[in-house]
Design a protein around this motif. Sequence first.
Motif, PDB file in Angstrom:
ATOM      1  N   ASN A  82       0.806  -1.225   0.000  1.00  0.00           N
ATOM      2  CA  ASN A  82       0.000   0.000   0.000  1.00  0.00           C
ATOM      3  C   ASN A  82       0.840   1.277   0.000  1.00  0.00           C
ATOM      4  O   ASN A  82       0.310   2.360  -0.204  1.00  0.00           O
ATOM      5  N   LYS A  83       2.164   1.210   0.206  1.00  0.00           N
ATOM      6  CA  LYS A  83       3.025   2.398   0.186  1.00  0.00           C
ATOM      7  C   LYS A  83       3.901   2.483  -1.063  1.00  0.00           C
ATOM      8  O   LYS A  83       4.543   3.493  -1.291  1.00  0.00           O
ATOM      9  N   ARG A  84       3.927   1.449  -1.853  1.00  0.00           N
ATOM     10  CA  ARG A  84       4.830   1.411  -3.015  1.00  0.00           C
ATOM     11  C   ARG A  84       4.500   2.459  -4.058  1.00  0.00           C
ATOM     12  O   ARG A  84       5.393   3.114  -4.596  1.00  0.00           O
ATOM     13  N   THR A  85       3.225   2.634  -4.351  1.00  0.00           N
ATOM     14  CA  THR A  85       2.840   3.619  -5.362  1.00  0.00           C
ATOM     15  C   THR A  85       3.222   5.024  -4.922  1.00  0.00           C
ATOM     16  O   THR A  85       3.744   5.811  -5.711  1.00  0.00           O
ATOM     17  N   PHE A  86       2.975   5.335  -3.662  1.00  0.00           N
ATOM     18  CA  PHE A  86       3.354   6.642  -3.132  1.00  0.00           C
ATOM     19  C   PHE A  86       4.867   6.849  -3.236  1.00  0.00           C
ATOM     20  O   PHE A  86       5.333   7.894  -3.680  1.00  0.00           O
ATOM     21  N   ALA A  87       5.628   5.841  -2.845  1.00  0.00           N
ATOM     22  CA  ALA A  87       7.092   5.954  -2.873  1.00  0.00           C
ATOM     23  C   ALA A  87       7.600   6.099  -4.305  1.00  0.00           C
ATOM     24  O   ALA A  87       8.503   6.908  -4.552  1.00  0.00           O
ATOM     25  N   GLN A  88       7.059   5.355  -5.243  1.00  0.00           N
ATOM     26  CA  GLN A  88       7.486   5.483  -6.642  1.00  0.00           C
ATOM     27  C   GLN A  88       7.117   6.844  -7.203  1.00  0.00           C
ATOM     28  O   GLN A  88       7.858   7.432  -7.977  1.00  0.00           O
ATOM     29  N   GLY A  89       5.972   7.374  -6.779  1.00  0.00           N
ATOM     30  CA  GLY A  89       5.542   8.689  -7.242  1.00  0.00           C
ATOM     31  C   GLY A  89       6.423   9.801  -6.731  1.00  0.00           C
ATOM     32  O   GLY A  89       6.671  10.790  -7.425  1.00  0.00           O
TER      33      GLY A  89
END
Length: 144
Positions: free
Chosen positions: A136-143
């Motif tokens: 659930n945090k991967r998309t935020f981190a990649q962004g």
Amino acid sequence: MAIKQSEQLNRKNNLMIATLFLGYIMIYIDKLGVGVALVPIAKEFSLSTTQTGWIMSSFFVGYTLMQIPMGLLNNKIGSRKILVFSILFVAIFMLLFGLGKSLIYFMLIRFLTGAIAHSGYPASSGKEISLNLPLNKRTFAQGI
């Protein structure tokens, strides 16, 4: 006990995201800074627009040639080592670029910057995110 462990993990994840973000800032400052710096460099060393194009192109040739080898190194020696190695060499090559006196020197430094410093960072940061962050945090981190 589980709450403290969860808080530590959350802090660790936030620190990793912040560190990767700062690394990307350094990578992009290098890419953009050289483009801005080439204007006065071209005037000082009487370089034509074609020659400044060679300097810029040598970076992308090095970057392109080393994408696959750096991906293999990423798997072989680990993404954290590649991340540290990349940031260290970006700093070294930024310093060396400022000491340049000739077209060939500028081209060589930019080629090495693309090949050694920049080509490993994106893949390694993506691998670190996928290995260490919850889904659930991967998309935020990649962004970021």
